[in-house]
Every structure is written in structure tokens, then in C-alpha cells.
Design an enzyme around this catalytic site. Structure first.
Site, mmCIF file in Angstrom:
data_model
loop_
_atom_site.group_PDB
_atom_site.id
_atom_site.type_symbol
_atom_site.label_atom_id
_atom_site.label_comp_id
_atom_site.label_asym_id
_atom_site.label_seq_id
_atom_site.Cartn_x
_atom_site.Cartn_y
_atom_site.Cartn_z
ATOM 1 C CD GLU A 123 -0.019 -1.233 3.484
ATOM 2 O OE1 GLU A 123 0.355 -1.647 2.431
ATOM 3 O OE2 GLU A 123 0.194 -1.901 4.121
ATOM 4 C CD GLU A 178 -2.164 -3.987 -0.394
ATOM 5 O OE1 GLU A 178 -2.363 -3.128 0.610
ATOM 6 O OE2 GLU A 178 -2.609 -4.908 -0.494
HETATM 7 N N1 BES Z 1 1.298 -4.329 3.711
HETATM 8 C C1 BES Z 1 0.934 -5.480 3.139
HETATM 9 C C2 BES Z 1 2.254 -5.655 2.634
HETATM 10 C C3 BES Z 1 2.777 -6.958 3.220
HETATM 11 C C4 BES Z 1 2.767 -8.099 3.388
HETATM 12 C C5 BES Z 1 4.104 -5.752 3.505
HETATM 13 C C6 BES Z 1 4.015 -8.511 4.101
HETATM 14 C C7 BES Z 1 5.860 -6.451 3.862
HETATM 15 C C8 BES Z 1 5.185 -7.830 4.567
HETATM 16 C C9 BES Z 1 -0.071 -5.304 1.789
HETATM 17 O O1 BES Z 1 -1.244 -4.114 2.465
HETATM 18 C C10 BES Z 1 -1.263 -6.766 2.152
HETATM 19 O O2 BES Z 1 -1.531 -7.143 3.195
HETATM 20 N N2 BES Z 1 -1.044 -7.522 0.678
HETATM 21 C C11 BES Z 1 -1.287 -8.386 0.868
HETATM 22 C C12 BES Z 1 -2.469 -8.103 -0.195
HETATM 23 C C13 BES Z 1 -3.704 -8.826 1.129
HETATM 24 C C14 BES Z 1 -5.195 -8.528 -0.128
HETATM 25 C C15 BES Z 1 -3.959 -9.933 2.166
HETATM 26 C C16 BES Z 1 -0.988 -10.161 0.584
HETATM 27 O O3 BES Z 1 1.246 -9.245 -0.251
HETATM 28 O O4 BES Z 1 -0.539 -10.825 0.384
HETATM 29 ZN ZN ZN Z 2 -2.862 -5.188 4.043
#
Ligand code: BES
Ligand code: ZN
Length: 971
Positions: free
Chosen positions: A349, A383
Site C-alpha cells: 500500500e 490496499e
Molecule cells: N502491507 C501488506 C504487504 C506486506 C505484507 C508487506 C508483508 C510486507 C510484509 C499489504 O497491505 C497486504 O496485506 N498484502 C496482502 C494482500 C492482501 C489482499 C491481504 C499480501 O501481500 O498478501
Molecule cells: Zn494490508
């Protein structure tokens, strides 16, 4: 292009001088860097690093002594703004390395007297300026202390400057650094992604900062509360575009083939939300709600195939939904979203420039499936939800991560539902989140949602926070809160919350507060201002029970007496809980319930035991509690009520909602696992499935039966189980065959499309005649005509590929591999990658395992999940286990460090473990690799041991019974 100015040489004289100076410096630095790099080869981390206080032996516990030994920054300095210039090289240098160079000025304010400047810097080579790694100046007329010495601390990832005298409280200073780093293909910090287009290799520079990788791109105060304003400049070739969080304001084109793109100042924001990208992607764009520029960026071929259109179409409505939901307009002037060929997680995000894995943003109108479409809608919604909750309002420290991710994971359903109202997507939360996390949170080795700030320090501990508890339990518990407050009051609470925090942001400069406390107190205000809404305690007190103690209760209702009790639900009744709880594992449980189809007044269970009034049942009356699974708990009943619910399922299952049908099955199976009810009672909940046509209950049953498949697919029980499944699935298979007119049409309902996939997949697996032949013929037709794949509907492709490869030979496999390598649609490549793990031929599986660690064959981002797919296969499991054991050191170093998906590898491989030998092997593996470590999978290892122990007992106690039941049912 909005407010972008292309300036001529005359107009931009000042800028020209500035940029030219920057270029000369950077070129010089780049040369110096290569020399330095050559000198330091073989040394880990920084070139000139030393730390006086690293542990001397492995056995001596490390006790931090100096300020730079602590993972948390001291509170003496607060950043105000940064000016960062970066120049990534998309061609390798003479040593074959890809590098980036840059310089940065951070303005910070001294708020406590100190003679130390401690700032994060990791794997960067800093140029020496007058003998030190940085240059300090003051803003205004204050005296500037001189630097006595400067050094790096590898362990805590700091650059430390010891000053000759103290900084003055209230004064602002500027710290200048010149640096070089490697643009590695490690998916962290400022990194490199590569892909081929028309046979030509293309290189992208992109970034992933969360949680602790901004310090790998430039020296910074890399903690979420250390918010600042960022002014970013990127130098890149004229053949590329540069993107960052803000809108580009000046693009300066010089006569040399170099472009300087300067971006407007960002909002005050955290370092983990920064993004820098240089690529030759193209975009589609539109102007949405109130002049907001929305752009979708991707590879040229993806955009020309219209793969970005769906994302562009849903972004507007989703943003509009959240603006109303939060009662606050989108905080920035543009919203970029970009699909990257190499990306560690699903999406990130970054404020104003959200990055995605290709499968999470791109949807091909012809070749993608309905599941791909749903993924795109929900990930975008997740996001974009963070743009307010997380980005505008930010957690103080990573111990509160659950609120950030849990919140986004809950409201993503609301945003996606607004964009796609016909999908009924909100119901799916019970499968994707509630039931999923019930399985993990029922272990004695689980942990509470909230952690103390002191418990989360180093990057591996931070990484471990991105787990099912934070995401899925967070979502489930917030959904429960929203449900008992009502959605309107919950949303009202949130808008107050935003307002309050925004005020605090301005006041305290740190830009943060104890997020949980505030959420409760504003919800409380919302409750007080809502006449007619009564809850038995404050939101704060109720929520503490769910956030400060791990696990959840099983509520037992005795319909004969009206007595209701609660107990901590443990999947293994013999497991020992050694984590104390201040609430003694009791919860304040909001119970919504119905009697013989009539909704009743909700009941709050506030102690171990309570009494339901008006419980008396007449005739065939029944009680069902936790309607729509809005509460985070399981329900058990007296045997009579169970019988009545089962006969209701058999006679008139539609009297219950799809969610409650799914819940009865999931509760019964898990209560049986915990020995609270008989296994046969659980199995009886699946008898009515022959009549069930809806996806959610079927999926719930299949997931629970999957446990039986995993436990028994190497034993004689498997035959009987398959026969039973065949009997139950046959009517569903026929149903879909008929409504799709012999598989030529697509069911209209969203979840019906999923259930068709289940029907075919299971039917083929358990040997429904005609199914395998049908599918094999589709695949064969494709092999004969590889350029066209029209016969197989995208929804069915995964199942078709997997089945054809499972029952085929090396020809089918090699064809899939060729198609995988040629795929221009990421979700198609992903389906094929999954399907190739379905073969039953050991040498093909072993060869495939070898491919996973070869980056020219499988992308780094996909390695772990591919091993997991192979382990899912009964033939592949032992091969994958041996493979991982033999290479743990390498896999951990290359794929495990800092990776939050690493837990999946351990879970995937150990899922089937149910023998004493496997348990011993697992323990030995844990012991032997202690020195290497398990990183973010440390907890997963503990859980695997706990689950294997429980599996061994369960199999021993249930095997005969289960075999009997399946045999009798199919006699
Ligand atoms: N902030 C996370 C991405 C992230 C995850 C960064 C772990 C660093 C470590 C993002 O908002 C997120 O949660 N992405 C998910 C997808 C979501 C639809 C659940 C992902 O990457 O799986
Ligand atoms: Zn997230």
C-alpha cells in the site's frame, strides 16, 4: 498529464545546474563505488563497518549496552523532511553488478540533548566526506557540532555519528549523505525486477520498503512513527518513466539521454510507505471523483491486451466507497497502481503508488478466471483501504500491526462488495478468514492479537507479525465488533477516530498514539451517541478479551435447560497452555441466535456460565447460535439439538443461511477433533451434501474432509473415503453438467462458478466416470493446437491442467512447462505452475523441485509456493521434505530471511505429518538447524510439532471408526 511541466533549457537554467552537479557527483560516486565494492568483496554488509558490542560467542546472551545496540531508535531526534535523489542503473557495471547511487539530506529536529546521531542504513556504501560518512549542518544560525567519528552497526542496521559536542534542543539540523547500493534481485528495498518482451530482456528498478527496507535505499529514521515529508528526485534514462508517491512536477530532459524527474512533496508519512520505480511500462488512466488522476501501469503487452482495464474500472468505485465509509476524501492528488513481474507479497500500500504482483492487479477479459477477477477486486480494495487506515493514520510500532492489516482485511470485503454487488462477497469472509484462522488459533502455541511493544524488536520479529492471526483473526474480530455495534456505529467511530488522530498527529510530531485504546474510546463515544444501542461493557473492555488473550471460546448450549457455558477451544484437548491470561480465558461473547427459524434477542455471555431465557423448544424445534458466524467462537449443543439440526439439514437445509450450513459442518468437524463430540456426528453433517448446491457449505465440507484425506491418503481408509465422496459429489456434477448444457455455458452466480470448479475437480479425483476422459480430451485438444486454448474455460483451467497432468505422463508435463515459459498472462503462468506439481511421477517431481531454486526457471517470488504445491501432492510430499531438509541453510538464506510467507513452507510440508517417525524427523530437523534459524517461520515450527503430535493421536483414535463409517455409508 495534469501538472507535469516539460521545461526547456532556457527556463530551467537553475535546475540544469543543479541536475548537472548531481549527475557529475553521481557518476564520480558510481566509479568510486565500484572500486570500493571490489575491495570489500567477501565482507558482509557495509564496507567499513565495525561494532564493538556484537556477541562474542553463540552461547553468551547478548545484552545491549550502547544506544546503537537497541533495535529501536532513541527518541532524541525527529525527522522533519528529506530530499532524496536516486539514480538506478538498469545496465550492469563492469563487475556485472547492478547498482544505484544517490544522495539525501534529512532535516531533523533535536528534541532531547544528545551527542549521537543514530540513523538506519543497511547494505549501503556511504562516501566519505571530510573523513566521515556524512556531513552535518544546521538550519539557521545555530552552531553545528563537528563529527568525532562515524561507524556502522551491522546487527541493528545503523549509521552512528559521534559528535564532539551536543546538539541543541529545539534546533533543526541537516544531515547530508552520498551513497551507493546494489540494485539486487532480492525483492527488498530498492531492487531489480527483470522480464522479457519480444525476446528482449528488460530491467526495472522498483522498491518494497515494508517493514524495514527503506534503510536499504537511503539512510533514514526507519520507524513507522518517524513521519516526515519526502521530496524525491529520480534520475533515469529518457527511454523510461520514473514513479514515486507524489505526482511528478518537473521532468527535465537534457541533451544526454538522461531524464531527471522531480516529484512534489509528499504528505507527512512513514518511510515504509515510500516507493521509487523506474521502468518502461505504459499506463491507462482516467480522472475520477473530484479530479483525481487514477493510473494503472504494466508491461506494454499486458496493457495492450487490456489486462489493466478491470483494475481501472473498479478503482474509482472502491475509492468512492472508502471516501464515504471513512467520511474523509482521498488524501492525495493521484493514485498510481502498478503490476510488477517480481514482487514478494501480493501487494503493497505505498501511499499514492500501490505495487502489486501481476496476478493481483491484471485481469485478462478473455483468459482470466472469475477467481482471478475476485482476487484483483479484493486486493485493490485492501490496499486502497490502507490509504486512510495505515497511511494517514499510522501505527506507532509494529506490535499493533494486527489493527492495520486486520482492519484492511475486514473492510476489503466492503469495498469489493460495493464494486461487485452481485457477488455476495461478504459471505466469503467466513471461509477465507474466520474458518481459516480458527484452525491456527485453536493451538496452544497460538498468541494474542496484541503484542507488547517490547516483544517486537528485530526485523525477523516484525516480519513474523504478518501472519494469519494479524490478518484473519484481526478481520474476524473487527467484523464481530462492527456487527454488535452495527456497521453504521462502527463507521461513525472510525471517522471520529481519524479526526482525533489527525489532531494528535499535528500535536505530538511523532504522529502516533496507542491505536487500540483510541479505537475503543471513539467507538465508545459513537455508542453513547446512539440511542437504543446497549452493550454490557465498554468497547475497550469487551475488545481486550479478544485482543489480549489468544484463542477463542467454544460456547455450549444446552437447549433442555437453557444453560450456556464457554470454554477455551483447543484442537488438541491434551495440549498444555502455558501462556497465562489475565482474563483466565474467558470472553465477553455476543451470541446472536435463532429458534426454529426465528431471530431472537442477542444474548451476551459474560461469565463461564449463563442462562438463555425463552429457550424451551416445542416439537421439532431447534436452536442455532452464532447466526451468520458474526461472532468469533464455535458452538456446541446438547445431542438432541444436534440431531434436530442434522435432520433440518436433511429435510430443509435452506432454512439455514449458507454461512450457517458451512458453520455447522466446520464446528462439528473441529469439535470432533477436540474430542468434544463424536467423529461420527461430524461425519453425519456431510450426509445432506448430496442435496447441497451452494458453494460455501460445500467448500467448508471439502476443507474439513481434506484433513481426512491428508491423514488417510496413504492408508486403506482412502478407498472408502473416495467412494463416499464420489457418492456425494455425483449429483453436484450432474447438476452442473445440466445447467451448463454439457459444460458449454458458465453458471451465472459468482459462487456457483466456484462450485462448478469444485464439482469437476472432486469428481475427477474420486473417479466419477466420464470426468477424467472429458478433461483429458480438452487438454489433448489444446496440446494439438497450442496457440489456441479456447475449449477450456478459464474458470476450469486449473482443474483441467492439474487433472490432465496427474493422469498423464512426461508429454503432458513438458507441454505445460513450454506453455508456462511462453505465458504472457501472469495468472495463466501461475495456474500452470500449480498444475505441474500434480504429476504422480517421482522423477518429474524431483526435477521440478530442482527447478524451484533456479531463478532462470522459476522466479524467486514463486519458489516457496511451488515447493508447497509439490508437498501438497501425496507423492511429492516426502520428496519435498527431503529436498528442503537437505538444503535448509541455502533456502533459509536465500528465501527465508525477512520473508513473511516463509511460514507457508513449513505449514505446507508438515500438513500431512501424522506418524511417530515424521514427528521425530521434524524435531531433529528443528534441533539440527537451530544455528541456521527459522526466521519468521519460528512459530510455524512450534505449531507443526504441536499439530503433528495431535495428528498422531487423532489417527490412532479414529482410524477404525472412520473406515467403518465410510464403508457403511457406501455399502
Ligand atoms: N502491507 C501488506 C504487504 C506486506 C505484507 C508487506 C508483508 C510486507 C510484509 C499489504 O497491505 C497486504 O496485506 N498484502 C496482502 C494482500 C492482501 C489482499 C491481504 C499480501 O501481500 O498478501
Ligand atoms: Zn494490508
Amino acid at each position: 498529464m495534469g501538472k507535469v511541466y516539460y521545461i526547456t533549457k532556457n527556463v530551467g537554467l537553475g535546475l540544469l545546474v543543479l541536475a548537472a552537479t548531481a549527475l557529475v557527483t553521481i557518476i564520480a560516486l558510481s566509479i568510486a563505488y565500484n572500486k570500493e565494492k571490489a575491495k570489500n568483496r567477501g565482507k558482509p554488509g557495509h564496507g567499513a563497518s565495525y561494532s564493538t558490542s556484537m556477541p562474542t560467542t553463540l552461547t553468551t546472551p547478548f545484552i545491549p549496552k550502547e544506544p546503537w545496540d537497541y533495535y529501536r531508535l532513541p527518541s532524541s531526534l525527529l525527522p522533519v523532511s528529506y530530499n532524496v535523489t536516486l539514480w538506478p542503473q538498469l545496465e550492469p557495471n563492469a563487475d556485472g553488478l547492478f547498482v544505484f547511487t544517490g544522495h539525501s539530506v534529512v532535516v531533523f529536529k533535536c528534541v532531547k540533548e544528545t551527542d549521537l546521531i543514530i540513523i538506519h542504513s543497511n547494505k549501503l556504501n556511504l562516501t566519505t566526506i571530510y573523513g566521515h560518512h556524512a556531513k552535518l549542518s544546521s538550519l539557521g544560525r545555530a552552531n553545528v557540532p563537528t563529527i568525532q567519528k562515524s561507524w556502522f552497526v551491522v546487527k541493528t542496521e545503523y549509521l552512528v555519528l559521534q559528535l564532539h559536542s551536543r546538539l541543541t534542543v529545539g534546533t533543526s539540523y541537516a544531515l547530508y549523505t552520498d551513497f551507493q547500493g546494489e540494485l539486487a534481485d532480492d525483492l527488498q528495498g530498492f531492487y531489480r525486477s527483470e522480464y522479457y518482451e519480444d525476446g528482449v530482456k528488460k530491467v526495472i528498478a522498483t522498491s518494497q520498503m515494508q517493514a524495514t527496507y527503506a534503510r536499504k535505499a537511503f539512510p533514514c529514521f526507519d520507524e513507522p512513527a518517524m513521519k516526515a515529508v519526502f521530496n524525491v528526485t529520480i534520475i533515469h534514462s529518457t527511454a523510461t518513466v520514473a514513479l514515486s508517491n507524489s505526482k511528478e512536477i518537473v521532468i527535465f530532459v537534457d541533451s544526454v539521454p538522461v531524464r531527471v524527474t522531480t516529484f512534489g512533496p509528499t504528505e507527512r508519512m512513514s518511510t515504509y510507505l515510500l516507493a521509487f520505480i523506474v521502468c518502461d511500462f505504459v499506463k491507462i488512466e482516467s480522472i475520477k471523483n473530484n479530479n483525481l488522476l487514477v493510473r494503472i501501469w504494466a508491461r506494454r503487452k499486458a496493457i495492450s491486451d487490456n489486462q489493466g482495464d478491470y483494475a481501472l474500472n473498479v478503482t474509482g468505485p472502491i475509492l468512492q466507497f472508502f471516501e464515504r465509509y471513512y467520511n474523509a476524501s482521498y488524501p492525495l492528488s493521484k493514485s498510481d497502481q502498478i503490476a510488477l513481474p517480481d514482487f514478494n507479497s501480493g501487494a503493497m500500500e505505498n501511499w499514492g503508488l500501490v505495487t502489486y504482483r501481476e496476478t493481483a492487479l491484471l485481469y485478462d477479459p478473455i483468459f482470466s478466471s472469475i477467481a482471478n477477477k475476485e482476487r484483483v477486486a479484493t486486493v485493490i480494495s485492501h490496499e486502497l483501504a490502507h490509504m486512510w487506515f495505515g497511511n494517514l493514520v499510522t501505527l506507532k510500532w509494529w506490535n499493533d500491526l494486527w489493527l492495520n492489516e486486520g482492519f484492511a482485511s475486514y473492510v476489503e470485503y466492503l469495498g469489493a462488495d460495493y464494486a461487485e454487488p452481485s457477488w455476495n462477497i461478504k459471505d466469503l469472509i467466513i471461509l477465507y478468514d474466520v474458518h481459516k484462522v480458527f484452525a491456527v488459533d485453536a493451538l496452544a502455541s497460538s498468541h494474542p492479537l496484541s503484542r507488547l511493544e517490547e516483544e517486537v524488536n528485530d526485523p525477523a520479529q516484525i516480519s513474523e507479525m504478518f501472519n494469519a492471526i494479524s490478518y484473519n483473526k484481526g478481520a474476524a474480530v473487527l467484523r464481530m465488533l462492527s456487527d454488535f455495534l452495527t456497521e453504521a456505529v462502527f463507521a461513525k467511530g472510525l471517522s471520529w477516530y481519524n479526526l482525533t488522530i489527525r489532531t494528535i498527529n499535528v500535536l505530538c510530531l511523532g504522529g502516533c498514539t496507542c491505536i487500540t485504546l483510541l479505537l475503543s474510546s471513539v467507538c465508545c463515544q459513537a455508542v453513547e451517541k446512539t440511542p437504543g444501542l446497549h452493550i454490557p461493557h465498554t468497547v475497550h473492555n469487551i475488545m481486550n478479551r479478544w485482543t489480549l488473550q489468544m484463542g477463542y471460546p467454544v460456547v455450549t448450549i444446552d437447549t433442555r435447560t437453557g444453560r450456556v457455558t464457554q470454554k477455551h477451544f483447543l484442537l488438541d484437548p491434551d495440549s498444555v497452555v502455558d501462556r497465562p491470561s489475565q482474563f483466565n480465558y474467558e470472553w465477553f461473547v455476543p451470541i446472536k441466535w435463532m429458534k426454529s427459524g426465528k431471530e431472537q434477542q442477542p444474548y451476551w455471555l459474560l461469565q463461564k456460565t449463563g442462562m438463555f431465557i425463552k429457550m424451551k423448544l416445542s416439537g421439532g424445534g431447534w436452536v442455532l447460535a452464532n447466526t451468520n458466524v458474526s461472532g468469533y467462537f464455535r458452538v456446541n449443543y446438547d445431542p438432541d439439538n444436534w440431531d434436530r439440526l442434522l435432520s433440518l439439514l436433511n429435510s430443509n437445509h435452506k432454512a439455514l443461511s449458507v454461512m450457517n450450513r458451512a458453520q455447522i459442518i466446520d464446528d462439528a468437524f473441529n469439535l470432533a477433533r477436540a474430542k468434544i463430540i463424536n467423529t461420527t456426528l461430524a461425519l453425519r453433517t456431510t450426509k445432506y451434501l448430496a442435496k447441497e448446491r451452494d458453494y460455501i457449505p460445500w467448500e467448508s465440507a471439502l476443507r474439513n474432509l481434506d484433513y481426512y484425506i491428508l491423514m488417510f491418503d496413504r492408508t486403506e481408509v482412502y478407498g472408502a473415503l473416495q467412494a463416499f465422496l464420489k457418492k456425494q459429489i455425483q449429483p453436484l456434477f450432474e447438476h452442473f453438467k445440466s445447467i451448463t448444457v454439457n459444460w458449454t455455458k458458465v453458471p451465472t452466480g459468482h459462487t456457483d462458478q466456484y462450485n462448478q470448479i469444485n464439482a469437476i475437480g472432486i469428481a475427477c479425483n474420486v473417479g466419477v466416470e466420464s470426468c477424467r476422459e472429458l478433461i483429458k480430451s480438452w487438454y489433448r485438444k489444446w496440446m494439438e493446437n497450442p496457440n489456441r486454448n479456447p475449449r477450456i474455460h478459464p474458470n476450469l483451467k486449473s482443474t483441467v491442467y492439474c487433472t490432465a497432468i496427474a493422469f498423464g505422463s512426461v508429454e503432458e508435463w513438458d507441454f505445460a512447462w513450454r506453455m508456462f515459459k511462453n505465458a504472457t498472462l501472469a495468472s495463466e503462468a501461475s495456474r500452470l505452475r500449480g498444475a505441474m506439481a500434480c504429476t504422480k511421477v517421482p522423477w518429474l517431481l524431483n526435477r521440478y523441485l530442482e527447478y524451484t531454486l533456479d531463478r532462470t526457471k522459476i522466479r524467486k517470488q514463486d519458489a516457496i509456493s511451488t515447493i508447497q504445491y509439490i508437498a501438497r501432492n501425496v507423492v511429492g510430499m516426502p520428496l519435498a521434505w527431503n529436498f528442503v531438509r537437505a538444503r535448509w541453510d541455502y533456502i533459509f538464506q536465500q528465501y527465508g530471511k525477512g520473508s513473511f510467507s516463509f511460514t507457508n513452507l513449513v505449514n505446507g510440508i508438515t500438513k500431512r505429518f501424522s506418524t511417530e517417525l515424521e514427528l521425530q524427523e521434524l524435531k531433529k530437523f528443528q534441533e539440527e538447524n537451530r544455528h541456521v534459524g527459522f526466521g519468521s517461520a519460528t512459530l510455524a515450527m512450534e505449531q507443526a510439532i504441536e499439530k503433528t503430535t495431535a495428528n498422531i493421536k487423532w489417527v490412532k483414535e479414529n482410524k477404525a471408526n472412520v473406515l467403518n463409517w465410510f464403508t457403511e455409508e457406501t455399502a
